[in-house]
Write an enzyme that holds these catalytic residues in place. Structure first.
Site, PDB file in Angstrom:
ATOM      1  N   MET A  39       0.844  -1.201   0.000  1.00 14.08           N
ATOM      2  CA  MET A  39       0.000   0.000   0.000  1.00 14.08           C
ATOM      3  C   MET A  39       0.883   1.256   0.000  1.00 14.08           C
ATOM      4  O   MET A  39       0.449   2.342   0.375  1.00 14.08           O
ATOM      5  CB  MET A  39      -0.928   0.003   1.210  1.00 14.08           C
ATOM      6  CG  MET A  39      -1.913  -1.178   1.168  1.00 14.08           C
ATOM      7  SD  MET A  39      -3.442  -0.900   2.054  1.00 14.08           S
ATOM      8  CE  MET A  39      -2.854  -0.599   3.692  1.00 14.08           C
ATOM      9  N   ALA A  41       3.969   3.916   1.075  1.00 17.65           N
ATOM     10  CA  ALA A  41       4.609   4.382   2.313  1.00 17.65           C
ATOM     11  C   ALA A  41       5.691   3.361   2.697  1.00 17.65           C
ATOM     12  O   ALA A  41       5.736   2.851   3.818  1.00 17.65           O
ATOM     13  CB  ALA A  41       3.594   4.574   3.441  1.00 17.65           C
ATOM     14  N   GLU A  44      12.035  -0.285   5.005  1.00 14.15           N
ATOM     15  CA  GLU A  44      12.967  -1.414   4.849  1.00 14.15           C
ATOM     16  C   GLU A  44      12.254  -2.775   4.917  1.00 14.15           C
ATOM     17  O   GLU A  44      12.743  -3.752   4.361  1.00 14.15           O
ATOM     18  CB  GLU A  44      14.065  -1.361   5.907  1.00 14.15           C
ATOM     19  CG  GLU A  44      15.353  -0.738   5.433  1.00 14.15           C
ATOM     20  CD  GLU A  44      15.880  -1.282   4.105  1.00 14.15           C
ATOM     21  OE1 GLU A  44      16.054  -2.505   3.958  1.00 14.15           O
ATOM     22  OE2 GLU A  44      16.128  -0.473   3.194  1.00 14.15           O
ATOM     23  N   HIS A  46       9.447  -3.480   3.479  1.00 12.75           N
ATOM     24  CA  HIS A  46       9.101  -3.749   2.081  1.00 12.75           C
ATOM     25  C   HIS A  46      10.367  -4.096   1.298  1.00 12.75           C
ATOM     26  O   HIS A  46      10.332  -4.901   0.368  1.00 12.75           O
ATOM     27  CB  HIS A  46       8.430  -2.530   1.447  1.00 12.75           C
ATOM     28  CG  HIS A  46       7.130  -2.144   2.093  1.00 12.75           C
ATOM     29  ND1 HIS A  46       7.013  -1.046   2.924  1.00 12.75           N
ATOM     30  CD2 HIS A  46       5.904  -2.707   2.041  1.00 12.75           C
ATOM     31  CE1 HIS A  46       5.757  -0.944   3.331  1.00 12.75           C
ATOM     32  NE2 HIS A  46       5.057  -1.947   2.834  1.00 12.75           N
ATOM     33  N   ASP A 165       1.953  -9.294   9.220  1.00  7.44           N
ATOM     34  CA  ASP A 165       0.494  -9.466   9.115  1.00  7.44           C
ATOM     35  C   ASP A 165       0.214 -10.968   9.049  1.00  7.44           C
ATOM     36  O   ASP A 165      -0.171 -11.503   8.003  1.00  7.44           O
ATOM     37  CB  ASP A 165      -0.028  -8.765   7.869  1.00  7.44           C
ATOM     38  CG  ASP A 165       0.073  -7.262   7.991  1.00  7.44           C
ATOM     39  OD1 ASP A 165      -0.476  -6.708   8.949  1.00  7.44           O
ATOM     40  OD2 ASP A 165       0.739  -6.648   7.141  1.00  7.44           O
ATOM     41  N   VAL A 191      10.748  -7.358   9.805  1.00  2.00           N
ATOM     42  CA  VAL A 191      11.969  -6.546   9.944  1.00  2.00           C
ATOM     43  C   VAL A 191      11.730  -5.579  11.095  1.00  2.00           C
ATOM     44  O   VAL A 191      10.661  -4.959  11.189  1.00  2.00           O
ATOM     45  CB  VAL A 191      12.269  -5.770   8.645  1.00  2.00           C
ATOM     46  CG1 VAL A 191      13.564  -4.982   8.794  1.00  2.00           C
ATOM     47  CG2 VAL A 191      12.363  -6.733   7.470  1.00  2.00           C
ATOM     48  N   LEU A 199       8.860  -2.864  11.849  1.00  2.00           N
ATOM     49  CA  LEU A 199       8.643  -1.769  10.894  1.00  2.00           C
ATOM     50  C   LEU A 199       7.205  -1.819  10.392  1.00  2.00           C
ATOM     51  O   LEU A 199       6.663  -2.886  10.130  1.00  2.00           O
ATOM     52  CB  LEU A 199       9.610  -1.890   9.715  1.00  2.00           C
ATOM     53  CG  LEU A 199      11.093  -1.750  10.022  1.00  2.00           C
ATOM     54  CD1 LEU A 199      11.884  -1.609   8.717  1.00  2.00           C
ATOM     55  CD2 LEU A 199      11.383  -0.571  10.924  1.00  2.00           C
ATOM     56  N   SER A 200       6.616  -0.631  10.270  1.00  2.00           N
ATOM     57  CA  SER A 200       5.244  -0.517   9.780  1.00  2.00           C
ATOM     58  C   SER A 200       5.077   0.872   9.193  1.00  2.00           C
ATOM     59  O   SER A 200       5.648   1.849   9.709  1.00  2.00           O
ATOM     60  CB  SER A 200       4.256  -0.698  10.952  1.00  2.00           C
ATOM     61  OG  SER A 200       2.984  -0.170  10.607  1.00  2.00           O
TER      62      SER A 200
HETATM   63  O1  PAF Z   1      -0.368  -5.844   3.588  1.00  2.00           O
HETATM   64  C1  PAF Z   1      -0.719  -4.895   2.867  1.00  2.00           C
HETATM   65  O2  PAF Z   1       0.019  -3.929   2.662  1.00  2.00           O
HETATM   66  C2  PAF Z   1      -2.085  -4.923   2.217  1.00  2.00           C
HETATM   67  O3  PAF Z   1      -3.011  -5.530   3.040  1.00  2.00           O
HETATM   68  C3  PAF Z   1      -2.070  -5.591   0.823  1.00  2.00           C
HETATM   69  C4  PAF Z   1      -1.632  -7.045   0.900  1.00  2.00           C
HETATM   70  C5  PAF Z   1      -1.119  -4.827  -0.087  1.00  2.00           C
HETATM   71  C6  PAF Z   1      -3.465  -5.532   0.221  1.00  2.00           C
HETATM   72  O4  PAF Z   1      -3.920  -4.226   0.096  1.00  2.00           O
END
Ligand code: PAF
Length: 285
Positions: A39, A41, A44, A46, A165, A191, A199-200
């Site tokens: 999504m 934003a 690290e 990601h 998640d 991470v 991290l979030s």
């Molecule tokens: O984990 C996330 O960032 C979101 O839930 C996802 C998997 C991109 C779906 O919108």
């Protein structure tokens, strides 16, 4: 192969599919595709998803889409951080080839979709209980993204999801298995910052005091894993922390989310509000 050039950004579904098809066809053999749904934003955490996708695939695509379907009416959809320029710089550094960044209208041209994925029993507990409809919305967009990116030519197709998640990851795996989707789900470990905070994208909502207060979450998970606290004492510790409101702290079987005794194979999951920010974290015991 490492890429440092700016990835190509595609806005529409047709444009993205065509770019994927062209790039895959230009690669030798049955080229593999890695998709990293995000999504935006980006941080690290990601980076780890994209870098693993880079290691494992010939072509790497990242989707950046703040999906309105997975936010409740009182949640942070409007103020969710959107940082497109910084995201693109990071994605060049992480090694993405293609970015799919559609608008809401491009993803949902007829407005909210009439037909959605239902996350079922596992989607109504824990985060699903606190955020009704969240997992139906998340699975619906993940299903769409997997269909949009599904390679038009033969070759492995992998999709990358963070273990932070944990409930989402479990539900995506269930959806892929239950619907026989032709994709390999690749989990990526959490991470953490040097102080232990996972991290979030939502960490940027925290002021300095709240950030310090949030450390009670990873600290308590570690104490639980080390057997220094039982579940009740662990909950009490989080409840007692300044500015922190515990949503849940549970120990579950990670395959079913059913309560489990703390011990090897079990997973401790926590969700709490720190100030106005809802954070989640988890630790394998
Ligand atoms: O984990 C996330 O960032 C979101 O839930 C996802 C998997 C991109 C779906 O919108």
């Amino acid at each position: 192969m490492t890429t440092t050039s700016t990835p190509r950004v595609c806005r529409g579904i047709g444009e993205f599919r065509a770019a994927l098809g062209e790039r895959l066809a230009a690669l030798p053999g049955e080229a593999s595709l890695g998709l990293v749904p995000t999504m935006g934003a980006l941080h690290e955490g990601h980076g780890h998803l994209v870098r693993l996708a880079r290691e494992e695939n010939a072509l790497v695509a990242v989707s950046v889409f703040v999906n309105p379907l997975q936010f409740g009416p009182d949640e942070d959809y409007e103020r969710y951080p959107r940082t497109p320029e910084a995201d693109l710089e990071l994605l060049a550094r992480f090694g993405a080839d293609l970015v799919f960044a559609p608008t809401v209208e491009q993803m949902y041209p007829d407005g909210e979709p009439l037909v959605r994925v239902t996350s079922g029993r596992l989607g109504t507990v824990l985060d699903g209980a606190s955020r009704p409809g969240h997992f139906d919305g998340a699975l619906t967009v993940v299903n769409k993204l997997l269909n949009i990116a599904a390679p038009p030519v033969p070759g492995p197709f992998r999709a990358y999801f963070g273990e932070k998640d944990a409930q989402q990851l479990l539900l995506v795996r269930r959806m892929v298995a239950d619907f026989d989707l032709p994709v390999i789900v690749r989990p990526v470990p959490i991470v953490r910052d040097a102080d232990g905070l996972a991290l979030s994208s939502r960490n940027r909502y925290l002021d300095a005091g709240q950030r310090r207060a949030a450390l009670v979450l990873p600290g308590t998970l570690r104490a639980l894993a080390a057997g220094e606290l039982d579940l009740e004492a662990a909950r009490a510790r989080i409840d007692a922390a300044d500015q922190v409101r515990l949503d849940y702290l549970v120990v579950v079987d990670p395959r079913t989310l059913a309560p489990a005794a703390p011990g090897p194979g079990a997973l401790a999951l926590v969700a709490a509000h720190v100030g106005g920010t809802r954070l989640i974290d988890n630790l394998a015991l």
